[in-house]
Design an enzyme around this catalytic site. Structure first.
Site, short mmCIF file in Angstrom:
data_model
loop_
_atom_site.label_atom_id
_atom_site.label_comp_id
_atom_site.label_asym_id
_atom_site.label_seq_id
_atom_site.Cartn_x
_atom_site.Cartn_y
_atom_site.Cartn_z
N CYS A 2 13.88 28.14 -37.98
CA CYS A 2 13.32 28.32 -36.65
C CYS A 2 11.96 28.99 -36.84
O CYS A 2 11.60 29.39 -37.94
CB CYS A 2 14.22 29.23 -35.82
SG CYS A 2 15.88 28.61 -35.71
N ARG A 27 8.83 23.79 -37.56
CA ARG A 27 10.00 24.49 -38.11
C ARG A 27 11.25 24.26 -37.29
O ARG A 27 12.35 24.61 -37.69
CB ARG A 27 9.71 25.99 -38.19
CG ARG A 27 8.59 26.37 -39.12
CD ARG A 27 8.33 27.85 -39.08
NE ARG A 27 9.45 28.58 -39.61
CZ ARG A 27 9.56 28.95 -40.89
NH1 ARG A 27 8.58 28.63 -41.72
NH2 ARG A 27 10.59 29.59 -41.33
N TRP A 74 15.77 25.49 -34.25
CA TRP A 74 16.49 24.39 -34.87
C TRP A 74 17.94 24.86 -34.89
O TRP A 74 18.29 25.81 -35.58
CB TRP A 74 15.97 24.13 -36.29
CG TRP A 74 16.61 22.93 -36.92
CD1 TRP A 74 16.22 21.63 -36.81
CD2 TRP A 74 17.80 22.91 -37.72
NE1 TRP A 74 17.07 20.80 -37.51
CE2 TRP A 74 18.05 21.57 -38.07
CE3 TRP A 74 18.66 23.89 -38.18
CZ2 TRP A 74 19.12 21.17 -38.86
CZ3 TRP A 74 19.74 23.51 -38.97
CH2 TRP A 74 19.98 22.16 -39.29
N ASN A 98 15.73 33.90 -37.01
CA ASN A 98 15.80 32.72 -37.86
C ASN A 98 16.77 33.07 -38.97
O ASN A 98 16.61 34.07 -39.65
CB ASN A 98 14.42 32.40 -38.45
CG ASN A 98 14.50 31.22 -39.40
OD1 ASN A 98 15.41 30.39 -39.27
ND2 ASN A 98 13.58 31.15 -40.36
N GLY A 99 17.83 32.25 -39.14
CA GLY A 99 18.83 32.52 -40.19
C GLY A 99 20.22 32.28 -39.63
O GLY A 99 20.39 31.70 -38.56
N GLU A 478 13.55 8.25 -53.35
CA GLU A 478 12.57 8.85 -52.44
C GLU A 478 12.20 7.89 -51.33
O GLU A 478 12.10 8.27 -50.16
CB GLU A 478 11.33 9.29 -53.23
CG GLU A 478 10.17 9.82 -52.42
CD GLU A 478 10.54 11.03 -51.55
OE1 GLU A 478 11.60 11.63 -51.75
OE2 GLU A 478 9.75 11.34 -50.63
N LYS A 482 12.69 8.50 -47.25
CA LYS A 482 11.62 8.36 -46.26
C LYS A 482 12.05 7.48 -45.09
O LYS A 482 11.85 7.80 -43.93
CB LYS A 482 10.37 7.76 -46.94
CG LYS A 482 9.65 8.71 -47.87
CD LYS A 482 8.83 9.72 -47.14
CE LYS A 482 9.13 11.18 -47.22
NZ LYS A 482 9.95 11.85 -48.10
N GLU A 485 14.73 9.27 -42.90
CA GLU A 485 14.33 10.42 -42.07
C GLU A 485 13.29 10.04 -41.03
O GLU A 485 13.09 10.77 -40.07
CB GLU A 485 13.87 11.58 -42.93
CG GLU A 485 12.68 11.36 -43.81
CD GLU A 485 12.32 12.62 -44.61
OE1 GLU A 485 12.63 13.73 -44.17
OE2 GLU A 485 11.71 12.48 -45.68
N HIS A 501 28.53 -2.76 -59.95
CA HIS A 501 29.74 -1.92 -60.06
C HIS A 501 30.25 -1.50 -58.69
O HIS A 501 30.84 -0.43 -58.55
CB HIS A 501 29.43 -0.71 -60.94
CG HIS A 501 29.00 -1.10 -62.32
ND1 HIS A 501 29.87 -1.65 -63.25
CD2 HIS A 501 27.78 -1.11 -62.89
CE1 HIS A 501 29.21 -1.93 -64.35
NE2 HIS A 501 27.94 -1.63 -64.18
N LYS A 601 10.72 21.18 -41.08
CA LYS A 601 9.89 21.10 -42.28
C LYS A 601 10.37 22.03 -43.38
O LYS A 601 10.30 21.72 -44.55
CB LYS A 601 8.43 21.44 -41.94
CG LYS A 601 7.47 21.28 -43.11
CD LYS A 601 7.41 19.85 -43.61
CE LYS A 601 6.50 19.68 -44.79
NZ LYS A 601 6.62 18.33 -45.37
C1 AGP Z 1 11.42 15.41 -47.44
O1 AGP Z 1 10.71 14.36 -46.78
C2 AGP Z 1 12.20 16.26 -46.50
N1 AGP Z 1 11.39 16.83 -45.50
C3 AGP Z 1 13.10 17.25 -47.21
O2 AGP Z 1 13.98 16.53 -48.05
C4 AGP Z 1 12.39 18.31 -48.11
O3 AGP Z 1 11.85 17.70 -49.24
C5 AGP Z 1 13.44 19.32 -48.56
O4 AGP Z 1 13.94 19.96 -47.40
C6 AGP Z 1 12.88 20.37 -49.52
O5 AGP Z 1 11.87 21.09 -48.89
P1 AGP Z 1 10.91 22.00 -49.82
O6 AGP Z 1 10.18 21.07 -50.74
O7 AGP Z 1 10.00 22.71 -48.85
O8 AGP Z 1 11.81 22.95 -50.58
#
Ligand code: AGP
Length: 606
Positions: A2, A27, A74, A98-99, A478, A482, A485, A501, A601
Site C-alpha cells: 500500500c 503501490r 492493495w 502497509n503490511g 517471462e 507479461k 499480468e 511429457h 508494483k
Molecule cells: C513483473 O512484471 C511483476 N511486476 C512482478 O513479478 C515483479 O517482478 C515481482 O513482484 C518482483 O518485484 P521486484 O523486482 O521489485 O522484487
C-alpha cells in the site's frame, strides 16, 4: 504494497496529500483515503477505487487541517471498499498501514472485550484501538512503544492523535517508510518516489524504529523508545524520469527506453576503451567464491534463471536459484564460499527481503541487484550492483528485467575471466559484442506493426503457450508472465522439450503458441518441437533472429525476426517482441496497462 503519505505543515494539507497519493497509486489502487485533524476533531474521507474518486468526493473540499495522513490500498484483509479503506480512526487516533498484522484476530477479541467497536474487516483497525486503549493510562510515547511490541507481523504506519494537531508518528517493521523535510513542513511516505515531488531530503526508518514528525522538528526513536540520530540523504531529483512524456503509458515509455538504459548499464560497469569490466569495491576475492545462489520473485526470478544459464555456460561456478517465498522457509544448507545474490527492481519485495535477512542471520555473503539503491534490500546487503534503469513505474516490469539480466551477464563475464574459465580473447570479444547491444535493441524495437496485426487472434484465445529451450527458456517464462499480468489471458511458459511429457494434450486447433527459436545451438531441436505443436493444430508465432538460412518450417501463423548477435545476447533481443505483444494485447483489450488488476508494483507483504 500500500502507499502511505503524511504531511504536517503551516497550511492546509488535504490537496497536497491527494496529489502525493496519485504518485503512490502504483503501490495499490483498490481504495484511498485521507484523515486530518481540525478543531480538535479527527475527520476522514475515504473512497473505493482510484485516487480520483477520492478527489471528486464532495467531502474533500471541506477537509481542513494542517496535519494529515493519506493511503492507497492493495487489499490484504477485507474486500476493497470505502469502509475497509484507510485511514482507520477512533475518536482520538487515526492510522494508515502497509503490511500484515498476523495476530490481529486475537488482539481484536481482547479489544472488543474492552468495549472497542470495530467498523471494518481489516487487520489495521486493531492498531487504532490498541493505541487508544493504551492512551487511557499512558502517554503517547509509551502507548506507541507498548502497542508496537504487541503487534506480530509487518507494518509501516502513519498515526495521528486528536490531542496533538501538529504531530504525525511514523513506525516501521518490514515495510519501507521514509521521512521528508520541507520548508515549514515535514513529510512521511512509503518511499522516496512519494516524497520526491515535495523534497529531495530524505531519512529512511529501519525496522523497529519510529519517529515523531512536526512541521519544524523530527525526532527518531529505537524500539525501546530511546532517542537516536539518523542521517538525512539528499536524493537526485530528475523529475523527467517520473513523467510519461509523449507516451500513452509508462510501460510503452519504459520499453522504448531500453536502448538507453542498457547503454547506461554498460557504461557503469564496462571500460569501453580497454574492453574491461570493473566491479568496484567488490568486498570478496572472486577466486574464493565457488558457488552462487540467486534469489528473486516474478520477473526478478526469471532474471535469476537467465543468469543461471549464463553462469553455467561461461564459468566453473556451481549455480542454483530459488523463488524467494520458497527459499525463506526451506531448510537451506548455507555455505561460506557461496555468494547470495538478491534480484529486485524495487528492492522492497517482502519475500526477497526476508530471504536476504535469513542469509544475513547466517552471516552469508550478500549482494543486491536492484534498481532502487535507496531500498531496504540495497541498504541491508553487503554489496550492491545497481541496474541504473531510472524509475520503473509500469507494474509490469520491462526495462528493469533487461537491466537485471545485463548486470548479471556482466557479472558472469567478470567471474568467468577472473576464474580463468574465459580466455582474455573470448572475454574481450564478448565485451565488444555487448557494446553493440543498445543499437541492436533499438532496431529490434521497430516491429510494432507486425505485432499489432496478430494480437486480435491472440486475444480471442482462452490460453497460450510460450516455448523455449536453453537460453530462451527463461524468456519464455517471462513472456508468458507479461501476457498474463497485462491481458489476463492464461499463458504458460514451458521448456520446448517437455511438451511431449504431458502439456501437448493442451494443444488444439488454433491455439496460439509462441516459439522462441533464435538460431543458437538449440535452434534445430526447438524447431522439431515446434513441428509437434503445428501438427496438432497450433497457431505458431515463431520468434527467431535474422539469418540468410531458410527457416526450417512452414504453416506458421507469423514470424518475427530480431537482430542477430552472439548466442549469449539473443535473450535480450527476443524479449522485446514479447514485451510488445503483451502491451498491444492489453491495449486492444482496453485494460489498464500501467496498473493491471489485482497487482501492485512493489509487493511489500507476504
Ligand atoms: C513483473 O512484471 C511483476 N511486476 C512482478 O513479478 C515483479 O517482478 C515481482 O513482484 C518482483 O518485484 P521486484 O523486482 O521489485 O522484487
Amino acid at each position: 504494497m500500500c502507499g502511505i503519505i503524511g504531511i504536517t505543515s503551516n497550511k492546509t494539507v488535504s490537496a497536497a496529500i491527494i496529489n502525493s497519493l496519485k504518485k503512490l497509486e502504483y503501490r495499490g489502487y483498490d481504495s484511498a483515503g485521507v484523515a486530518t485533524i481540525y478543531d480538535g476533531v479527527i475527520k476522514e474521507v475515504k473512497s473505493e477505487g482510484r485516487v480520483e474518486n477520492l478527489e471528486q468526493n464532495s467531502l474533500i473540499k471541506s477537509l481542513e487541517g494542517t496535519v494529515g495522513i493519506g493511503h492507497v490500498r492493495w487489499a490484504t484483509h477485507g474486500v476493497p471498499n470505502s469502509i475497509n479503506a484507510h485511514p482507520h480512526s477512533s475518536s482520538n487516533v487515526s492510522v494508515v498501514h502497509n503490511g500484515i498484522i498476523e495476530n490481529s484476530t486475537i488482539l481484536k477479541k481482547f479489544l472488543e472485550g474492552k468495549g472497542h467497536v470495530f467498523k471494518s474487516q481489516t487487520d489495521t483497525e486493531v492498531i487504532v484501538h490498541l493505541i487508544s486503549e493504551h492512551l487511557k493510562t499512558k502517554n503517547i510515547l509509551n502507548s506507541i512503544t507498548t502497542a508496537l511490541k504487541q503487534l506480530h507481523g509487518s507494518y509501516a504506519l502513519g498515526i495521528l492523535f486528536k490531542d496533538e494537531p501538529d504531530l504525525i508518528i511514523g513506525a516501521r517493521r518490514g515495510s519501507p517508510l521514509a521521512v521528508g523535510y520541507g520548508p515549514n513542513e515535514n513529510y512521511l511516505g512509503s518511499d522516496s518516489y512519494a516524497l520526491k515531488s515535495m523534497t529531495n531530503k530524505i531519512t529512511y526508518l529501519e525496522d523497529g524504529e519510529f519517529c515523531f514528525i512536526k512541521k519544524d522538528q523530527v525526532s527518531f526513536y529505537n524500539e525501546k523508545g530511546i532517542k537516536i540520530n539518523k542521517k538525512v540523504l539528499e536524493l537526485s531529483s530528475n523529475q523527467a524520469n517520473y513523467e510519461k512524456g509523449d507516451f500513452k503509458h509508462f510501460m510503452a515509455k519504459e520499453i522504448e527506453e531500453q536502448p538507453v538504459t542498457i547503454s547506461n548499464g554498460i557504461k557503469e560497469y564496462v571500460d569501453q576503451l580497454n574492453n574491461e569490466i570493473n566491479i568496484y569495491n567488490f568486498p570478496w576475492s572472486i577466486d574464493d567464491l565457488n558457488s552462487i545462489k540467486l534469489i528473486g520473485c516474478g520477473t526478478a526470478y526469471h532474471s535469476c534463471l537467465m543468469a543461471k544459464y549464463w553462469f553455467e555456460e561461461l564459468t566453473s561456478l556451481d549455480v542454483s536459484i530459488d523463488i524467494a517465498s520458497e527459499f525463506r522457509y526451506r531448510k537451506n544448507k548455507f555455505k561460506k564460499d557461496c555468494l547470495y545474490i538478491f534480484v529486485s527492481q524495487s528492492g522492497e519485495t517482502a519475500d526477497t527481503y526476508a530471504a536476504l535477512d535469513l542469509c544475513k542471520q547466517n552471516k552469508m555473503k550478500t549482494c543486491a541487484v536492484v534498481n532502487s539503491v535507496e531500498s531496504s534490500i540495497a541498504r541491508d546487503s553487503n554489496f550492491v550492483l545497481p541496474i541504473h534503469c531510472g524509475p520503473e513505474i509500469g507494474v509490469a516490469s520491462t526495462k528493469a528485467f533487461l537491466g537485471q539480466i545485463l548486470i548479471l551477464y556482466i557479472l558472469t563475464l567478470k567471474f568467468g575471466y577472473v576464474k580463468k574459465d574465459l580466455s582474455k580473447k573470448i572475454y574481450q570479444n564478448k565485451i565488444k559484442d555487448l557494446k553493440k547491444l543498445p543499437k541492436l535493441i533499438e532496431k529490434t524495437l521497430l516491429m510494432d506493426n507486425k505485432i499489432q496485426n496478430i494480437v486480435s487472434d491472440l486475444n480471442e484465445a482462452k490460453g497460450s503457450m510460450f516455448l523455449g529451450r536453453g537460453f530462451s527458456y527463461p524468456i519464455a517464462l517471462e513472456g508468458a508472465l507479461k501476457l498474463k499480468e497485462l491481458s489476463y489471458i492464461h499463458a504458460e511458459g514451458y521448456p520446448a522439450g517437455e511438451m511431449k511429457h504431458g502439456p501437448l494434450a493442451l494443444i488444439e486447433e488454433g491455439m496460439p503458441v509462441i516459439v522462441l527459436a533464435p538460431r543458437d545451438s538449440y535452434y534445430k531441436k526447438t524447431i522439431s518441437n515446434m513441428q509437434e505443436v503445428i501438427a496438432r493444430g497450433a497457431k505458431v508465432l515463431l520468434i527467431t533472429n535474422k539469418s540468410k538460412d531458410e527457416i526450417l518450417s512452414e504453416n506458421l501463423w507469423e514470424t518475427l525476426e530480431v537482430e542477430t548477435t552472439n548466442d549469449d545476447l539473443l535473450p535480450f533481443l527476443i524479449t522485446i517482441p514479447l514485451q510488445k505483444l503483451a502491451y498491444y494485447s492489453a491495449l486492444q483489450k482496453g485494460f489498464d496497462i500501467d496498473k493491471p488488476r489485482n497487482l501492485a508494483k512493489s509487493v511489500t507483504v507476504e
